[in-house]
Motif scaffolding. Structure first.
Motif, PDB file in Angstrom:
ATOM      1  N   TYR A   1       7.325 -40.428 -34.966  1.00 36.52           N
ATOM      2  CA  TYR A   1       7.432 -39.398 -33.920  1.00 36.52           C
ATOM      3  C   TYR A   1       6.585 -38.186 -34.312  1.00 36.52           C
ATOM      4  O   TYR A   1       6.643 -37.730 -35.456  1.00 36.52           O
ATOM      5  CB  TYR A   1       8.891 -38.960 -33.746  1.00 36.52           C
ATOM      6  CG  TYR A   1       9.838 -40.121 -33.546  1.00 36.52           C
ATOM      7  CD1 TYR A   1       9.923 -40.764 -32.312  1.00 36.52           C
ATOM      8  CD2 TYR A   1      10.624 -40.585 -34.593  1.00 36.52           C
ATOM      9  CE1 TYR A   1      10.775 -41.845 -32.132  1.00 36.52           C
ATOM     10  CE2 TYR A   1      11.476 -41.666 -34.425  1.00 36.52           C
ATOM     11  CZ  TYR A   1      11.547 -42.297 -33.191  1.00 36.52           C
ATOM     12  OH  TYR A   1      12.380 -43.366 -33.013  1.00 36.52           O
ATOM     13  N   VAL A   2       5.800 -37.690 -33.353  1.00 31.04           N
ATOM     14  CA  VAL A   2       4.997 -36.485 -33.586  1.00 31.04           C
ATOM     15  C   VAL A   2       5.405 -35.423 -32.570  1.00 31.04           C
ATOM     16  O   VAL A   2       5.584 -35.726 -31.386  1.00 31.04           O
ATOM     17  CB  VAL A   2       3.481 -36.790 -33.457  1.00 31.04           C
ATOM     18  CG1 VAL A   2       2.665 -35.504 -33.344  1.00 31.04           C
ATOM     19  CG2 VAL A   2       2.999 -37.595 -34.656  1.00 31.04           C
TER      20      VAL A   2
ATOM     21  N   GLY B   1      -2.352 -39.474 -32.468  1.00 37.40           N
ATOM     22  CA  GLY B   1      -2.722 -40.698 -33.183  1.00 37.40           C
ATOM     23  C   GLY B   1      -1.958 -40.909 -34.473  1.00 37.40           C
ATOM     24  O   GLY B   1      -1.923 -42.012 -35.021  1.00 37.40           O
ATOM     25  N   ARG B   2      -1.311 -39.853 -34.972  1.00 34.66           N
ATOM     26  CA  ARG B   2      -0.529 -39.962 -36.207  1.00 34.66           C
ATOM     27  C   ARG B   2       0.761 -40.751 -35.992  1.00 34.66           C
ATOM     28  O   ARG B   2       1.410 -41.140 -36.957  1.00 34.66           O
ATOM     29  CB  ARG B   2      -0.163 -38.562 -36.710  1.00 34.66           C
ATOM     30  CG  ARG B   2      -1.364 -37.709 -37.043  1.00 34.66           C
ATOM     31  CD  ARG B   2      -1.811 -37.961 -38.444  1.00 34.66           C
ATOM     32  NE  ARG B   2      -3.238 -37.784 -38.614  1.00 34.66           N
ATOM     33  CZ  ARG B   2      -3.880 -38.125 -39.709  1.00 34.66           C
ATOM     34  NH1 ARG B   2      -3.259 -38.701 -40.691  1.00 34.66           N
ATOM     35  NH2 ARG B   2      -5.170 -37.946 -39.818  1.00 34.66           N
ATOM     36  N   ALA B   3       1.173 -40.949 -34.716  1.00 34.23           N
ATOM     37  CA  ALA B   3       2.487 -41.551 -34.448  1.00 34.23           C
ATOM     38  C   ALA B   3       2.472 -43.075 -34.433  1.00 34.23           C
ATOM     39  O   ALA B   3       3.506 -43.692 -34.622  1.00 34.23           O
ATOM     40  CB  ALA B   3       3.024 -41.026 -33.114  1.00 34.23           C
ATOM     41  N   GLY B   4       1.315 -43.696 -34.178  1.00 37.80           N
ATOM     42  CA  GLY B   4       1.329 -45.140 -33.933  1.00 37.80           C
ATOM     43  C   GLY B   4       0.925 -46.007 -35.092  1.00 37.80           C
ATOM     44  O   GLY B   4       0.293 -47.039 -34.918  1.00 37.80           O
ATOM     45  N   ARG B   5       1.289 -45.631 -36.315  1.00 35.80           N
ATOM     46  CA  ARG B   5       0.859 -46.386 -37.484  1.00 35.80           C
ATOM     47  C   ARG B   5       1.765 -47.565 -37.785  1.00 35.80           C
ATOM     48  O   ARG B   5       1.339 -48.678 -37.958  1.00 35.80           O
ATOM     49  CB  ARG B   5       0.876 -45.483 -38.719  1.00 35.80           C
ATOM     50  CG  ARG B   5      -0.086 -44.379 -38.656  1.00 35.80           C
ATOM     51  CD  ARG B   5      -1.474 -44.931 -39.026  1.00 35.80           C
ATOM     52  NE  ARG B   5      -2.461 -43.971 -38.644  1.00 35.80           N
ATOM     53  CZ  ARG B   5      -2.546 -42.785 -39.189  1.00 35.80           C
ATOM     54  NH1 ARG B   5      -1.738 -42.438 -40.128  1.00 35.80           N
ATOM     55  NH2 ARG B   5      -3.468 -41.965 -38.790  1.00 35.80           N
TER      56      ARG B   5
ATOM     57  N   LYS C   1       5.923 -42.196 -30.574  1.00 39.12           N
ATOM     58  CA  LYS C   1       6.084 -41.262 -29.456  1.00 39.12           C
ATOM     59  C   LYS C   1       5.556 -39.898 -29.883  1.00 39.12           C
ATOM     60  O   LYS C   1       5.776 -39.478 -31.021  1.00 39.12           O
ATOM     61  CB  LYS C   1       7.563 -41.135 -29.070  1.00 39.12           C
ATOM     62  CG  LYS C   1       8.154 -42.422 -28.507  1.00 39.12           C
ATOM     63  CD  LYS C   1       9.622 -42.252 -28.145  1.00 39.12           C
ATOM     64  CE  LYS C   1      10.183 -43.559 -27.570  1.00 39.12           C
ATOM     65  NZ  LYS C   1      11.606 -43.435 -27.212  1.00 39.12           N
ATOM     66  N   VAL C   2       4.861 -39.220 -28.963  1.00 30.45           N
ATOM     67  CA  VAL C   2       4.426 -37.849 -29.225  1.00 30.45           C
ATOM     68  C   VAL C   2       5.067 -36.942 -28.184  1.00 30.45           C
ATOM     69  O   VAL C   2       5.071 -37.248 -26.995  1.00 30.45           O
ATOM     70  CB  VAL C   2       2.882 -37.717 -29.239  1.00 30.45           C
ATOM     71  CG1 VAL C   2       2.254 -38.140 -27.932  1.00 30.45           C
ATOM     72  CG2 VAL C   2       2.467 -36.292 -29.566  1.00 30.45           C
ATOM     73  N   TYR C   3       5.651 -35.849 -28.665  1.00 28.24           N
ATOM     74  CA  TYR C   3       6.315 -34.872 -27.798  1.00 28.24           C
ATOM     75  C   TYR C   3       5.466 -33.606 -27.795  1.00 28.24           C
ATOM     76  O   TYR C   3       5.375 -32.914 -28.813  1.00 28.24           O
ATOM     77  CB  TYR C   3       7.731 -34.584 -28.311  1.00 28.24           C
ATOM     78  CG  TYR C   3       8.625 -35.799 -28.239  1.00 28.24           C
ATOM     79  CD1 TYR C   3       9.441 -36.019 -27.135  1.00 28.24           C
ATOM     80  CD2 TYR C   3       8.620 -36.743 -29.264  1.00 28.24           C
ATOM     81  CE1 TYR C   3      10.248 -37.155 -27.062  1.00 28.24           C
ATOM     82  CE2 TYR C   3       9.417 -37.875 -29.197  1.00 28.24           C
ATOM     83  CZ  TYR C   3      10.222 -38.073 -28.090  1.00 28.24           C
ATOM     84  OH  TYR C   3      11.016 -39.204 -28.007  1.00 28.24           O
TER      85      TYR C   3
END
Length: 685
Positions: free
Chosen positions: A346-347, A382-386, A391-393
């Motif tokens: 989560y970002v 892009g940091r969230a989908g590793r 999900k990015v909020y």
């Protein structure tokens, strides 16, 4: 009341975040990966890096194009593997493989890593050169260096004839030196068709570089493009995007509340929250700890991440938390491209970033908080989908996202330019206005730089470098004013003291400023042993003298709240500068034997354009523009009676326009040392 700590009510469970357009997906041109193979042997680690399967494509592109733009996430292996692939395929026979890095620590650590992978010592096949430090030999074929070093090599070898391939690493940062290097390399590439350039970027917005490196060609290669873009794919899962329905009033509080809701509602997975600076990170950390304490939660671990943390503290964010515990990393934009944190699902993006901005009217730098660019927002997401679908909020509305600028203005467009102008003049570029900058700086900034250099006698009325002052200032690795101060010190007979002051200014603060109020008070009292009414630079001189007299011990630093590592580094730099001044630049080395007035006059000779006087209203005003200034709270002079005239090393805009590195001077010194700049007149009412 002194011990009262506010308790915050747990956020309401109503969700103010709404999924925008059914999980709005960004078009991803490139996907990124985190390399977690540190427990394997070096050979296996190299084989498992995402870049490994692109080796042949990289080599093919380099054979067929003069410029290769390599796009791949931090951790994909660009910085360590590409130079080795080139070496293994014989590119070193055409000239040295040079890699430029924006930071000296990167150049040193990467060179060490590559040498380790090759089973060698640094200085054999792989070496590095950074300011004041060099580890190379005649056998060195892969050379890591800072961008400033490459610019200095250009002074001696304008076509970089010893290099076959240049790799510009971390080009997405677009700092001042990166842009200067790219502008100069463009000129060199047009003259040297056998020189190859690889531009390495961690952001997917690399089209700018392809446009910049394109020019018409004749003959058989007329239709072949100069540059080619290659994206290093990795494992990238889908990322769902969420936006606020309404703008929020306080993004720090909103970040904390979003973290808390995610922790209660979402399945396991670590959280990365972006904020603008150290103060906000620490504020959010305190708020989160309030929540944790009030709910007696044990399964949430909060960690900060910002640039000025020690290496050991920064390492904490990379470790996997205990089973059943969720890790929350509160970070500045250092976590956007510079580092890769494992386990993030989560970002939270606050939508802002803090940048330094130069004001040519007051000649000051301001730290301003501005909305992020669209490229940064995509990078953060892009940091969230590793690890798995993430999900990015985003703590702003979908409309605000659509209105964001495509990219942040590069440093060249928001910085003081005198150092860059000096470098370009020394390289023989007489008309700086016609130079092909990747992003041309504002005319006001260039004009301000030319005026400063003319006042310092570094350029003449035609804008050409003067001898010896201009050429010396261009060659010295400091700001123009510090360099002028060093030049004058040889004539005034106080060069030892001035070199000590310059060395002390090259390291981060030597004064320890503890977190607790009681320790801060003790530190302030301890620092008074060195403080003098002449100001900050003479205080630094006293600190160095006392440190050396007491045997340069850690105990001395502990007793007086000084930072041993920085003082030790300053002493090493001082020795190098003394040798350099004596042997390379022919500056006479003398000590003024405690004549403080002589040292203050020498400081004035370098910084005479940066003077403030005490106005009858009780505030300081800039002598050139009349702008109101204040003495920085960390300055020695902050608690002392106000002096009539002071010079300052830099201006920094935060809540006020603060003067830093302040020295008390006499008014008559200005007309004595800079008669071309100041003249005494009597004004009658």
């Amino acid at each position: 009341m002194a011990t009262f700590k506010p308790k915050f009510i747990r956020p309401e469970t109503d969700d103010v975040i709404d999924e925008g357009g059914g999980g709005h997906q960004e078009p991803q041109n490139s996907a990124f990966v985190f390399n977690a193979n540190h427990n394997l042997g070096l050979v296996e680690q190299r084989e498992r890096l995402p870049i490994r399967k692109y080796r042949d494509q990289i080599l093919y592109c380099l054979e067929n194009h003069q410029v290769v733009i390599l796009v791949g996430e931090t951790g994909s292996g660009k910085s360590t593997q590409v130079p080795q692939y080139l070496y293994e395929w014989g590119w070193h026979s055409k000239g040295m493989i040079g890699i430029t890095e924006p930071r000296r620590v990167s150049a040193v650590t990467l060179a060490n890593r590559v040498a380790q992978e090759r089973g060698e010592l640094v200085g054999d096949t792989v070496g590095y050169v950074v300011r004041f430090l060099e580890r190379t030999s005649n056998d060195t074929h892969i050379k890591y260096m800072t961008e400033g070093i490459l610019l200095r090599e250009l002074l001696a070898d304008p076509l970089l004839t010893q290099y076959g391939v240049i790799i510009v690493d971390e080009a997405h940062e677009r700092n001042m030196l990166t842009d200067m290097v790219l502008g100069l390399l463009k000129k060199i590439l047009r003259k040297r068709s056998n020189l190859k350039l690889i531009i390495s970027s961690a952001t997917i917005d690399a089209s700018f570089f392809s446009e910049f490196f394109s020019w018409p060609r004749s003959g058989a290669e007329a239709d072949k493009p100069i540059s080619v873009k290659l994206s290093i794919e990795g494992r990238m899962h889908a990322v769902s995007h969420f936006y606020l329905n309404e703008p929020c009033a306080d993004y720090v509080r909103e970040t904390v509340e979003t973290v808390w809701k995610l922790h209660q509602k979402e399945p396991p997975g670590d959280i990365l929250a972006f904020l603008t600076g150290q103060e906000e990170v620490l504020e959010a950390m305190d708020l989160l700890r309030e929540y944790i304490a009030s709910q007696e939660t044990t399964n949430l671990k909060v960690l900060p991440m910002y640039g000025s943390m020690t290496s050991n503290d920064q390492l904490a964010v990379f470790f996997t938390p205990p089973k059943g515990v969720r890790k929350v990393v509160l970070a500045t934009n250092i976590a956007e491209t510079s580092i890769t944190i494992p386990g993030i699902v989560y970002v939270i993006d606050c939508g802002y970033v803090k940048v330094k901005w130069y004001n040519p009217t007051t000649c000051s730098d301001s730290l301003v908080v501005v909305p992020v660019s669209k490229a940064s927002a995509i990078q953060r997401a892009g940091r969230a989908g590793r690890v798995r679908p993430g999900k990015v909020y985003r703590l702003y509305t979908k409309e605000d996202y659509d209105a964001l600028a495509p990219r942040q203005p590069p440093e060249m467009r928001r910085s003081e330019m005198s150092g860059a102008v000096l470098q370009l003049k020394a390289l023989g570029i007489s008309n700086v206005l016609r130079f092909d900058f990747p992003s041309p700086p504002p005319a006001k900034n260039l004009l301000s730089a030319l005026e400063t250099l003319y006042a310092l006698d570094a350029i003449d009325e035609q804008g050409q470098l003067t001898r010896p002052v201009g050429f010396l200032l261009a060659e010295l690795p400091f700001s123009a004013m510090l360099s002028k101060m060093l030049y004058i010190s040889g004539q005034m007979g106080c060069s030892e003291e001035i070199i000590t002051i310059i060395a002390m200014l090259q390291v981060q603060s030597v004064f320890s400023r503890p977190a607790s109020a009681a320790a801060q008070q003790s530190g302030r009292i301890a620092h008074r042993h060195f403080e003098v009414a002449e100001g900050d630079l003479i205080t630094l001189l006293n600190v160095h003298s006392a440190f050396v007299e007491e045997g340069m011990t850690k105990e001395f630093c502990g007793q007086y709240y000084l930072i041993y590592r920085n003082l030790k580094r300053a002493c090493e730099l001082r020795e190098q500068l003394l040798n350099m001044a004596r042997n390379k630049y022919g500056i006479a080395i003398f000590s003024c034997k405690g004549d403080v007035e002589m040292v203050c006059k020498c400081i004035t000779a370098g910084f005479f354009t940066q003077v403030a006087y005490l106005h009858h209203s009780g505030v300081y005003r800039q002598i050139s523009s009349g702008t109101e200034l204040a003495i920085h709270p960390n300055s020695t002079l902050y608690t002392l009676p106000q002096a009539q005239y002071v010079v300052y090393g830099e201006l920094l805009q935060t809540t006020k326009l603060f003067m830093n590195h302040v020295t008390v001077i006499k008014k008559e010194w200005l007309t004595e040392l800079a008669p071309h700049y100041y003249q005494q007149t009597t004004v009658r009412d």
